[in-house]
Design a protein around this motif. Structure first.
Motif, mmCIF file in Angstrom:
data_model
loop_
_atom_site.group_PDB
_atom_site.id
_atom_site.type_symbol
_atom_site.label_atom_id
_atom_site.label_comp_id
_atom_site.label_asym_id
_atom_site.label_seq_id
_atom_site.Cartn_x
_atom_site.Cartn_y
_atom_site.Cartn_z
ATOM 1 N N LEU A 39 2.228 6.376 -3.774
ATOM 2 C CA LEU A 39 1.185 5.983 -3.092
ATOM 3 C C LEU A 39 1.167 5.995 -1.454
ATOM 4 O O LEU A 39 2.240 5.041 -1.213
ATOM 5 C CB LEU A 39 0.683 4.649 -3.637
ATOM 6 C CG LEU A 39 -0.823 4.065 -2.850
ATOM 7 C CD1 LEU A 39 -1.982 5.042 -3.335
ATOM 8 C CD2 LEU A 39 -1.090 2.575 -3.572
ATOM 9 N N GLY A 40 0.556 6.687 -0.749
ATOM 10 C CA GLY A 40 0.578 6.750 0.447
ATOM 11 C C GLY A 40 -0.503 5.959 1.133
ATOM 12 O O GLY A 40 -1.295 5.151 0.490
ATOM 13 N N LEU A 41 -0.273 5.843 2.467
ATOM 14 C CA LEU A 41 -1.240 4.814 3.143
ATOM 15 C C LEU A 41 -2.599 5.401 3.313
ATOM 16 O O LEU A 41 -3.573 4.727 3.793
ATOM 17 C CB LEU A 41 -0.629 4.287 4.462
ATOM 18 C CG LEU A 41 0.686 3.356 4.379
ATOM 19 C CD1 LEU A 41 1.143 3.444 5.805
ATOM 20 C CD2 LEU A 41 0.153 2.075 3.915
ATOM 21 N N SER A 42 -2.976 6.828 3.004
ATOM 22 C CA SER A 42 -4.105 7.245 3.195
ATOM 23 C C SER A 42 -4.636 7.695 1.976
ATOM 24 O O SER A 42 -5.602 8.868 1.885
ATOM 25 C CB SER A 42 -3.828 8.578 4.059
ATOM 26 O OG SER A 42 -3.049 9.506 3.372
ATOM 27 N N GLU A 43 -4.280 7.071 0.931
ATOM 28 C CA GLU A 43 -4.830 7.445 -0.467
ATOM 29 C C GLU A 43 -5.099 6.140 -1.144
ATOM 30 O O GLU A 43 -4.574 5.437 -1.159
ATOM 31 C CB GLU A 43 -4.008 8.671 -1.071
ATOM 32 C CG GLU A 43 -2.739 8.141 -1.455
ATOM 33 C CD GLU A 43 -1.745 9.357 -1.977
ATOM 34 O OE1 GLU A 43 -2.134 10.140 -2.308
ATOM 35 O OE2 GLU A 43 -0.414 9.151 -1.842
ATOM 36 N N GLY A 62 -6.952 1.021 -6.388
ATOM 37 C CA GLY A 62 -5.795 0.144 -5.593
ATOM 38 C C GLY A 62 -5.331 1.011 -4.632
ATOM 39 O O GLY A 62 -5.414 2.247 -4.649
ATOM 40 N N PHE A 63 -4.781 0.256 -3.334
ATOM 41 C CA PHE A 63 -4.643 0.980 -2.221
ATOM 42 C C PHE A 63 -3.640 -0.016 -1.328
ATOM 43 O O PHE A 63 -3.670 -1.025 -1.471
ATOM 44 C CB PHE A 63 -5.647 1.430 -1.370
ATOM 45 C CG PHE A 63 -6.385 0.492 -1.018
ATOM 46 C CD1 PHE A 63 -6.499 -0.347 0.078
ATOM 47 C CD2 PHE A 63 -7.629 0.018 -1.819
ATOM 48 C CE1 PHE A 63 -7.257 -1.289 0.502
ATOM 49 C CE2 PHE A 63 -8.553 -0.921 -1.644
ATOM 50 C CZ PHE A 63 -8.180 -1.768 -0.156
ATOM 51 N N LYS A 64 -2.867 0.628 -0.542
ATOM 52 C CA LYS A 64 -1.912 0.034 0.344
ATOM 53 C C LYS A 64 -2.450 -0.390 1.528
ATOM 54 O O LYS A 64 -3.151 0.442 2.466
ATOM 55 C CB LYS A 64 -0.643 0.666 0.631
ATOM 56 C CG LYS A 64 0.324 1.051 -0.254
ATOM 57 C CD LYS A 64 1.578 1.705 0.243
ATOM 58 C CE LYS A 64 2.630 1.952 -1.108
ATOM 59 N NZ LYS A 64 3.876 2.446 -0.485
ATOM 60 N N ARG A 65 -2.281 -1.654 1.900
ATOM 61 C CA ARG A 65 -2.708 -2.398 3.463
ATOM 62 C C ARG A 65 -1.578 -2.188 4.209
ATOM 63 O O ARG A 65 -1.872 -1.979 5.213
ATOM 64 C CB ARG A 65 -3.187 -3.791 3.066
ATOM 65 C CG ARG A 65 -4.508 -3.875 2.533
ATOM 66 C CD ARG A 65 -5.864 -3.649 3.294
ATOM 67 N NE ARG A 65 -5.752 -4.876 4.422
ATOM 68 C CZ ARG A 65 -6.800 -4.605 5.451
ATOM 69 N NH1 ARG A 65 -7.514 -3.365 5.454
ATOM 70 N NH2 ARG A 65 -6.841 -5.520 6.258
ATOM 71 N N SER A 66 -0.314 -2.176 3.634
ATOM 72 C CA SER A 66 1.020 -2.283 4.307
ATOM 73 C C SER A 66 1.915 -1.410 3.451
ATOM 74 O O SER A 66 1.685 -1.332 2.282
ATOM 75 C CB SER A 66 1.448 -3.461 4.953
ATOM 76 O OG SER A 66 1.845 -4.120 4.042
#
Length: 309
Positions: A39-43, A62-66
């Protein structure tokens, strides 16, 4: 319909689970139906959390905040139980799961609001950061672009025309993608809600609870239930049973998500996503609650199914 689904809506029905630690991505990769290790920071990811029998206990965006922090957005009415179940699998992983719903504010952006706030539209499940806010692009509803806006609670709300939460929920239904809520916990395997066709299942990733059932359903041609859009003049709600005319013995489907058509629409009534037996849908004449109950009119899905692609 664009003028009925346009603006900024508060999303009080959603909550947030924070998954934090150096093992956050790998932990979720081993628990959910989608790939989180890459999972990348832009997806973002649409994903399900299944039981050992492959039944959906929860679904998330779900997504990454950091690099070490992933947020899972889900229906608030299942958050506490879901957090408890997921936490049971942490064991020695360097990860901490917490309910951080009060730390963030969530809004839905629809139509013109996306252009004015985010500066443009991207494909579904893309994610961009605007200051301290994260914007996740969703599947459209009747051609109207939609996005999820999340930011720390101290941040000012995004500005735009006011859109009611009820009308946003109608847009969720019209997008054809149902999220798991309390009335339908463990009612479906992911394909029964078309998750394999809208980016909710990765069949190439490693093991997760229920994987064998999910994979077998896909590759052995045993998919007998699918999600469909329906309309009715009668009120509809998640968990309602659906019957096929002439067969009152057992339901052929379950309403997964429903909402009232926005006020002012010529259509009126209610729209819903129903997970139903393919054979019953093909036979026609679906009814709510009983074989002679209020009729349900079938509407076309807004996306192709994987088998049709």
């Amino acid at each position: 319909m664009k003028n009925q689904l346009n603006g900024v809506a508060p999303l009080s029905h959603l909550g947030v689970i924070r998954v934090e630690g150096v093992d956050a991505a790998q932990f979720l990769h081993g628990q959910l139906t989608q790939d989180f290790s890459l999972l990348g920071l832009s997806e973002a990811r649409l994903a399900a959390f299944c039981s050992a029998k492959g039944r959906m206990q929860a679904s998330f965006i779900g997504f990454k905040r950091s690099p070490t922090e992933i947020l899972l957005v889900c229906s608030r009415d299942i958050l506490a139980a879901t957090l408890k179940r997921l936490s049971m699998f942490v064991l020695r992983a360097k990860v901490k799961l917490t309910d951080t719903s009060s730390d963030y504010v969530l809004f839905g952006l629809a139509g013109d609001a996306i252009e004015s706030i985010a500066g443009g539209v991207q494909s579904a499940w893309a994610k961009t950061d605007i200051g301290n806010a994260s914007v996740v692009y969703l599947y459209p509803a009747d051609g109207v672009h939609r996005a999820l806006w999340l930011a720390p609670a101290a941040e000012a709300a995004p500005t735009g025309a006011a859109l009611s939460e009820q009308d946003w929920c109608w847009g969720e239904v019209r997008s054809g993608i149902a999220m798991i809520s309390a009335p339908i916990v463990e009612a479906f395997v992911p394909q029964m809600l078309n998750y394999e066709s809208v980016g909710g299942v990765n069949f190439k990733k490693g093991c997760y609870p229920g994987q064998e059932v999910v994979a077998r359903s896909q590759f052995r041609g045993t998919l007998k239930r699918r999600a469909y859009l329906v309309h009715s003049e009668a009120p509809l709600k998640a968990g309602d049973e659906v019957f096929q005319a002439g067969d009152d013995a057992q339901p052929c489907g379950i309403i997964a998500q429903a909402a009232a058509v926005p006020a002012g629409s010529a259509a009126g009534g209610f729209d819903a996503i129903v997970s139903a037996q393919v054979a019953a849908v093909e036979a026609g004449s679906l009814h709510l609650g009983a074989a002679d109950g209020p009729s349900l009119a079938l509407a076309p899905l807004p996306y192709p199914l994987l088998a049709d692609i």
